[in-house]
Design a protein around this motif. Structure first.
Motif, mmCIF file in Angstrom:
data_model
loop_
_atom_site.group_PDB
_atom_site.id
_atom_site.type_symbol
_atom_site.label_atom_id
_atom_site.label_comp_id
_atom_site.label_asym_id
_atom_site.label_seq_id
_atom_site.Cartn_x
_atom_site.Cartn_y
_atom_site.Cartn_z
ATOM 1 N N ALA A 133 0.832 -1.206 0.000
ATOM 2 C CA ALA A 133 0.000 0.000 0.000
ATOM 3 C C ALA A 133 0.868 1.258 0.000
ATOM 4 N N MET A 134 0.353 2.306 -0.636
ATOM 5 C CA MET A 134 0.953 3.623 -0.488
ATOM 6 C C MET A 134 0.446 4.221 0.811
ATOM 7 N N VAL A 135 1.204 5.183 1.355
ATOM 8 C CA VAL A 135 0.863 5.757 2.660
ATOM 9 C C VAL A 135 0.779 7.273 2.562
ATOM 10 N N LEU A 136 -0.319 7.815 3.072
ATOM 11 C CA LEU A 136 -0.495 9.261 3.201
ATOM 12 C C LEU A 136 -0.668 9.570 4.683
ATOM 13 N N VAL A 137 0.101 10.536 5.178
ATOM 14 C CA VAL A 137 -0.004 10.946 6.581
ATOM 15 C C VAL A 137 -0.374 12.423 6.645
ATOM 16 N N ASP A 138 -1.446 12.706 7.358
ATOM 17 C CA ASP A 138 -1.862 14.086 7.598
ATOM 18 C C ASP A 138 -1.159 14.570 8.866
ATOM 19 N N GLU A 139 -0.268 15.545 8.698
ATOM 20 C CA GLU A 139 0.515 16.068 9.822
ATOM 21 C C GLU A 139 0.052 17.476 10.221
ATOM 22 N N ALA A 140 -1.235 17.766 10.007
ATOM 23 C CA ALA A 140 -1.751 19.108 10.274
ATOM 24 C C ALA A 140 -1.455 19.573 11.697
ATOM 25 N N HIS A 141 -1.614 18.689 12.676
ATOM 26 C CA HIS A 141 -1.490 19.085 14.076
ATOM 27 C C HIS A 141 -0.128 18.744 14.680
ATOM 28 N N SER A 142 0.838 18.398 13.856
ATOM 29 C CA SER A 142 2.171 18.097 14.369
ATOM 30 C C SER A 142 3.266 18.845 13.635
ATOM 31 N N MET A 143 2.981 19.334 12.418
ATOM 32 C CA MET A 143 3.965 20.067 11.637
ATOM 33 C C MET A 143 4.413 21.326 12.396
ATOM 34 N N GLY A 144 5.702 21.536 12.441
ATOM 35 C CA GLY A 144 6.277 22.691 13.106
ATOM 36 C C GLY A 144 6.654 22.437 14.543
ATOM 37 N N PHE A 145 6.031 21.451 15.180
ATOM 38 C CA PHE A 145 6.203 21.223 16.615
ATOM 39 C C PHE A 145 6.866 19.889 16.935
ATOM 40 N N ILE A 146 6.350 18.804 16.361
ATOM 41 C CA ILE A 146 6.845 17.463 16.697
ATOM 42 C C ILE A 146 7.930 17.051 15.709
ATOM 43 N N GLY A 147 8.949 16.356 16.213
ATOM 44 C CA GLY A 147 10.075 15.927 15.396
ATOM 45 C C GLY A 147 11.259 16.853 15.558
ATOM 46 N N GLU A 148 12.451 16.320 15.322
ATOM 47 C CA GLU A 148 13.681 17.095 15.515
ATOM 48 C C GLU A 148 13.672 18.390 14.710
ATOM 49 N N ASN A 149 13.138 18.325 13.481
ATOM 50 C CA ASN A 149 13.071 19.501 12.615
ATOM 51 C C ASN A 149 11.649 20.039 12.455
ATOM 52 N N GLY A 150 10.737 19.530 13.282
ATOM 53 C CA GLY A 150 9.356 19.988 13.201
ATOM 54 C C GLY A 150 8.587 19.410 12.032
ATOM 55 N N ARG A 151 9.055 18.297 11.476
ATOM 56 C CA ARG A 151 8.394 17.720 10.303
ATOM 57 C C ARG A 151 7.229 16.806 10.657
ATOM 58 N N GLY A 152 6.995 16.601 11.950
ATOM 59 C CA GLY A 152 5.835 15.835 12.350
ATOM 60 C C GLY A 152 6.156 14.490 12.966
ATOM 61 N N VAL A 153 5.097 13.727 13.210
ATOM 62 C CA VAL A 153 5.228 12.428 13.880
ATOM 63 C C VAL A 153 5.997 11.440 13.005
ATOM 64 N N SER A 154 5.817 11.527 11.683
ATOM 65 C CA SER A 154 6.544 10.609 10.797
ATOM 66 C C SER A 154 8.048 10.806 10.917
ATOM 67 N N GLU A 155 8.492 12.030 11.124
ATOM 68 C CA GLU A 155 9.917 12.266 11.382
ATOM 69 C C GLU A 155 10.296 11.765 12.764
ATOM 70 N N ASP A 156 9.469 12.077 13.759
ATOM 71 C CA ASP A 156 9.770 11.716 15.137
ATOM 72 C C ASP A 156 9.895 10.207 15.312
ATOM 73 N N GLN A 157 9.094 9.440 14.547
ATOM 74 C CA GLN A 157 9.138 7.977 14.671
ATOM 75 C C GLN A 157 10.017 7.319 13.613
ATOM 76 N N GLY A 158 10.736 8.115 12.843
ATOM 77 C CA GLY A 158 11.741 7.589 11.927
ATOM 78 C C GLY A 158 11.218 6.924 10.677
ATOM 79 N N VAL A 159 10.001 7.320 10.216
ATOM 80 C CA VAL A 159 9.429 6.670 9.026
ATOM 81 C C VAL A 159 9.146 7.647 7.894
ATOM 82 N N ILE A 160 9.633 8.862 7.994
ATOM 83 C CA ILE A 160 9.280 9.880 7.000
ATOM 84 C C ILE A 160 9.729 9.484 5.593
ATOM 85 N N GLU A 161 10.828 8.732 5.486
ATOM 86 C CA GLU A 161 11.317 8.299 4.167
ATOM 87 C C GLU A 161 10.410 7.247 3.538
#
Length: 411
Positions: free
Chosen positions: A217-245
């Motif tokens: 499956a392809m994956v789409l993640v809505d980071e509306a409420h995490s962008m800017g705040f969560i993650g080392e660079n503020g990229r959201g939960v996908s960055e914070d949990q190491g799956v953004i790639e």
């Protein structure tokens, strides 16, 4: 129609009858004497954290202005300059006559912020979900999504006429069971949210993305409420949990941490740019005004260096979450997971009374009710800001205590 019929005659079928239950609930609520919680007017906004509401200086705790960018001097200056240089609006869609230099600069800022190849700006976050989902998942395709997904996600699925396959909220096993039942050769899109806006809880993206990829499956993640705040660079939960790639599409909005209005999608998919010609909510909607994309681009670039703000917002969230629990309120999560803290109310009547009591104290929060809320809950939804001072957080806790005792929610 009869020749004698007049326009004043009532229709035989009332198209508004489907709303009768909601009308009755609202009328019953207002008949109790409580102020309308969905018709509050802010007469003057003083800062990211304060406004004049009903003539009273009020702390804002329900605005999604997570990083407090709405009054940033650089952001305001950028918008003012663009307004002078390019005028008030584009009067056209992105494809024909509505793409200005500022739109390209905003997309450049997004690509840099996320370190991704492609970025596409929409007029709202709702349209970003509506457009991307309806375009890539059509008839014969399957969309597997969390049952608590945002309305714009469901609407995108309906517009694309894809088969919707919901699963229990944040339940990894339930998601995998749904994927196993889908024909192997079918097109599959898994849609998740980094932070869910009602309870402020975070998705287990690490496990879910891995399972989605295992099933093709392809994956789409809505980071509306995490962008800017969560993650080392503020990229959201996908960055914070190491799956953004491993995420194919990230959807976001400018109306939260960025501090203005608009939506976007970023992606590394090599064919992504074709969406500019086939995505109806992009092609057939007037583009954002030049002043808006200028403020967004400036805000996004400043968020790249927002480490101190992120740290302070996390501190605010943890202190408020613990303080409310210690007072005896029931909170939607066991610990602070985001900038959203949901205080669970016994029912709508008591929730509305508590909301009004807080407003009279000088505190604005969101009263959220079914069907928007999960499991029929009534919530007082608090959204913290990086500009809330430590003193303001303590004031907020004191206001909750006084209002809770005044309404009988706290003993």
């Amino acid at each position: 129609m009869s020749d004698t019929a007049t326009v004043s005659e009532a229709p035989s079928g009332d198209l508004f009858s489907k709303f009768d239950d909601i009308i009755e609930t609202r009328e019953t609520l207002l008949a109790s004497g409580v102020e309308d919680p969905y018709n509050l007017v802010m007469e003057k906004v003083l800062s990211p954290t304060r406004a004049i509401c009903n003539g009273r200086d009020t702390i804002l705790l329900g605005t999604y202005n997570y990083m407090g960018m709405t009054f940033d001097p650089d952001v305001i200056d950028a918008g003012r300059q663009a307004l002078c240089d390019f005028g008030t609006g584009t009067t056209g869609s992105r494809v024909l006559n509505g793409t200005y230099q500022g739109h390209k600069e905003c997309e450049d800022a997004l690509r840099e912020f996320y370190a991704m190849d492609h970025a596409m700006v929409f007029s709202t976050g709702y349209q970003a979900n509506l457009g991307i989902i309806s375009t890539i998942a059509g008839k014969g395709d399957y969309v597997v999504l969390d049952i608590d997904s945002h309305a714009s996600i469901y609407d995108g699925c309906a517009m694309g006429n894809a088969e919707i396959v919901p699963f229990r909220h944040n339940n990894v096993e339930a998601m995998e069971k749904r994927l196993k039942r889908i024909p192997e050769e079918a097109g599959k899109l898994v849609i998740l949210e980094g932070v869910y806006s009602m309870l402020g809880d975070v998705a287990p993206l690490k496990e879910m993305v891995a399972i989605a990829k295992k099933h093709g499956a392809m994956v789409l993640v809505d980071e509306a409420h995490s962008m800017g705040f969560i993650g080392e660079n503020g990229r959201g939960v996908s960055e914070d949990q190491g799956v953004i790639e491993d995420v194919d599409f990230i959807i976001g909005t400018f109306s939260k941490s960025v501090g203005t209005v608009g939506g976007f999608c970023v992606s590394n998919h090599p064919k992504f740019d074709i969406l500019r010609l086939v995505c109806r909510p992009y092609v057939f909607t007037a583009s954002l005004p030049p002043s808006v994309v200028a403020t967004a681009a400036t805000s996004i670039r400043k968020l790249m260096h927002g480490d101190n703000k992120r740290a302070h917002l996390w501190e605010n969230s943890r202190i408020l979450h613990k303080g409310l629990r210690d007072l005896g309120f029931e909170i939607g999560t066991d610990e602070a997971q985001s900038a959203i803290i949901a205080v669970i109310m016994p029912d709508l009547q008591q929730g509305a009374a508590m909301w009004e009591a807080l407003l009279k104290e000088g505190l604005y929060v969101n009263l959220a009710r079914p069907p928007a809320t999960p499991a029929g809950m009534t919530l007082l939804r608090c959204s913290l800001c990086a500009e809330h001072s430590a003193q303001e957080v303590q004031e907020i806790l004191a206001m909750f205590e006084r209002a809770g005792k005044a309404t009988g929610i706290l003993s």
